[in-house]
Design a protein around this motif. Structure first.
Motif, mmCIF file in Angstrom:
data_model
loop_
_atom_site.group_PDB
_atom_site.id
_atom_site.type_symbol
_atom_site.label_atom_id
_atom_site.label_comp_id
_atom_site.label_asym_id
_atom_site.label_seq_id
_atom_site.Cartn_x
_atom_site.Cartn_y
_atom_site.Cartn_z
ATOM 1 N N HIS A 1 76.344 37.091 0.367
ATOM 2 C CA HIS A 1 75.636 36.133 -0.490
ATOM 3 C C HIS A 1 76.609 35.291 -1.318
ATOM 4 O O HIS A 1 76.197 34.606 -2.243
ATOM 5 N N LYS A 2 77.901 35.368 -1.000
ATOM 6 C CA LYS A 2 78.964 34.658 -1.727
ATOM 7 C C LYS A 2 78.997 35.077 -3.204
ATOM 8 O O LYS A 2 79.245 34.271 -4.089
ATOM 9 N N GLY A 3 78.708 36.351 -3.418
ATOM 10 C CA GLY A 3 78.699 36.884 -4.777
ATOM 11 C C GLY A 3 79.886 37.795 -5.010
ATOM 12 O O GLY A 3 80.802 37.871 -4.187
ATOM 13 N N SER A 4 79.856 38.486 -6.145
ATOM 14 C CA SER A 4 80.933 39.430 -6.458
ATOM 15 C C SER A 4 80.340 40.668 -7.111
ATOM 16 O O SER A 4 79.247 40.625 -7.672
ATOM 17 N N ILE A 5 81.073 41.779 -7.024
ATOM 18 C CA ILE A 5 80.653 43.017 -7.675
ATOM 19 C C ILE A 5 81.857 43.602 -8.392
ATOM 20 O O ILE A 5 82.963 43.623 -7.844
ATOM 21 N N ARG A 6 81.646 43.980 -9.659
ATOM 22 C CA ARG A 6 82.718 44.591 -10.447
ATOM 23 C C ARG A 6 82.233 45.939 -10.955
ATOM 24 O O ARG A 6 81.034 46.146 -11.133
ATOM 25 N N VAL A 7 83.165 46.831 -11.200
ATOM 26 C CA VAL A 7 82.812 48.127 -11.770
ATOM 27 C C VAL A 7 83.731 48.460 -12.934
ATOM 28 O O VAL A 7 84.929 48.202 -12.889
ATOM 29 N N HIS A 8 83.126 48.969 -13.995
ATOM 30 C CA HIS A 8 83.876 49.516 -15.128
ATOM 31 C C HIS A 8 83.495 50.985 -15.185
ATOM 32 O O HIS A 8 82.317 51.314 -15.238
ATOM 33 N N SER A 9 84.487 51.871 -15.159
ATOM 34 C CA SER A 9 84.196 53.296 -15.132
ATOM 35 C C SER A 9 85.092 54.038 -16.108
ATOM 36 O O SER A 9 86.294 53.792 -16.157
ATOM 37 N N LYS A 10 84.475 54.927 -16.898
ATOM 38 C CA LYS A 10 85.245 55.777 -17.808
ATOM 39 C C LYS A 10 84.858 57.216 -17.556
ATOM 40 O O LYS A 10 83.672 57.552 -17.548
ATOM 41 N N GLU A 11 85.855 58.060 -17.339
ATOM 42 C CA GLU A 11 85.626 59.477 -17.091
ATOM 43 C C GLU A 11 84.764 60.074 -18.202
ATOM 44 O O GLU A 11 85.055 59.914 -19.380
ATOM 45 N N GLY A 12 83.691 60.750 -17.813
ATOM 46 C CA GLY A 12 82.819 61.393 -18.788
ATOM 47 C C GLY A 12 81.818 60.468 -19.463
ATOM 48 O O GLY A 12 80.912 60.919 -20.140
ATOM 49 N N GLU A 13 81.976 59.164 -19.306
ATOM 50 C CA GLU A 13 81.056 58.210 -19.948
ATOM 51 C C GLU A 13 80.142 57.524 -18.949
ATOM 52 O O GLU A 13 79.091 57.019 -19.310
ATOM 53 N N GLY A 14 80.572 57.440 -17.701
ATOM 54 C CA GLY A 14 79.748 56.813 -16.686
ATOM 55 C C GLY A 14 80.341 55.520 -16.165
ATOM 56 O O GLY A 14 81.465 55.161 -16.485
#
Length: 174
Positions: free
Chosen positions: A148-161
């Motif tokens: 879809h010419k989009g983007s996906i990002r992830v922010h992850s912190k151990e124990g926080e989700g």
């Protein structure tokens, strides 16, 4: 329904209609999954139509909620505005379902999953935030977003989700 005596016929009809609709949807998803497995993301054949993204997310959450409730996980949907976009509804549903289901599956008991929808003049944004687990390899989701010419990002912190943010153009760019 089977355990309850004297269930009104209307209720049976409603449930049977839901089941038939669900079977059709599952069949479409299986067909789509097979297609996704075979294809390279560069040769995307998308079935683009104008879709109300709010409704798409509400249907997904309604379907995933019972799974979450069994583990005491609360799913919340926050929509900032009505969003209508040119997308492949089946593939986008599959991608979002994958993301939200994983947020539930790999969450802590009694945790929460927050889904939010927003848009500006060019893109719409879906954010999925959970309270446990870690970011997983979501190849199908990523593939659909890229198509879809989009983007996906992830922010992850151990124990926080983890928080996944999907950004997709409102108007499909072929």
């Amino acid at each position: 329904l089977l355990m309850q005596p004297d269930v009104p016929v209307e209720l049976y009809e409603e449930f049977m209609n839901d089941i038939v609709h669900e079977i059709d949807r599952e069949n479409q998803i299986i067909t789509d999954l097979l297609t996704l497995v075979k294809m390279d993301k560069t040769q995307a054949n998308l079935n683009i139509s104008s879709v109300k993204i709010n409704d798409l997310l509400e249907v997904l959450l309604k379907r995933i909620s019972p799974i979450a409730e069994k583990r005491g996980i609360k799913i919340r949907l926050e929509t900032m505005r009505e969003v209508i976009a040119e997308v492949d509804e089946v593939k986008l549903s599959l991608a979002c379902n994958n993301l939200i289901e994983n947020a539930v599956k790999y969450n802590d008991d009694n945790g929460s999953v927050d889904v939010s929808l927003n848009a500006d003049h060019k893109f719409f944004y879906i954010r999925v935030k959970d309270t446990g687990g870690t970011g997983l390899g979501l190849a199908i989701t990523r593939n659909v977003i890229l198509m879809h010419k989009g983007s996906i990002r992830v922010h992850s912190k151990e124990g926080e989700g983890s928080t996944f943010i999907i950004r997709i153009p409102l108007n499909y760019i072929g």
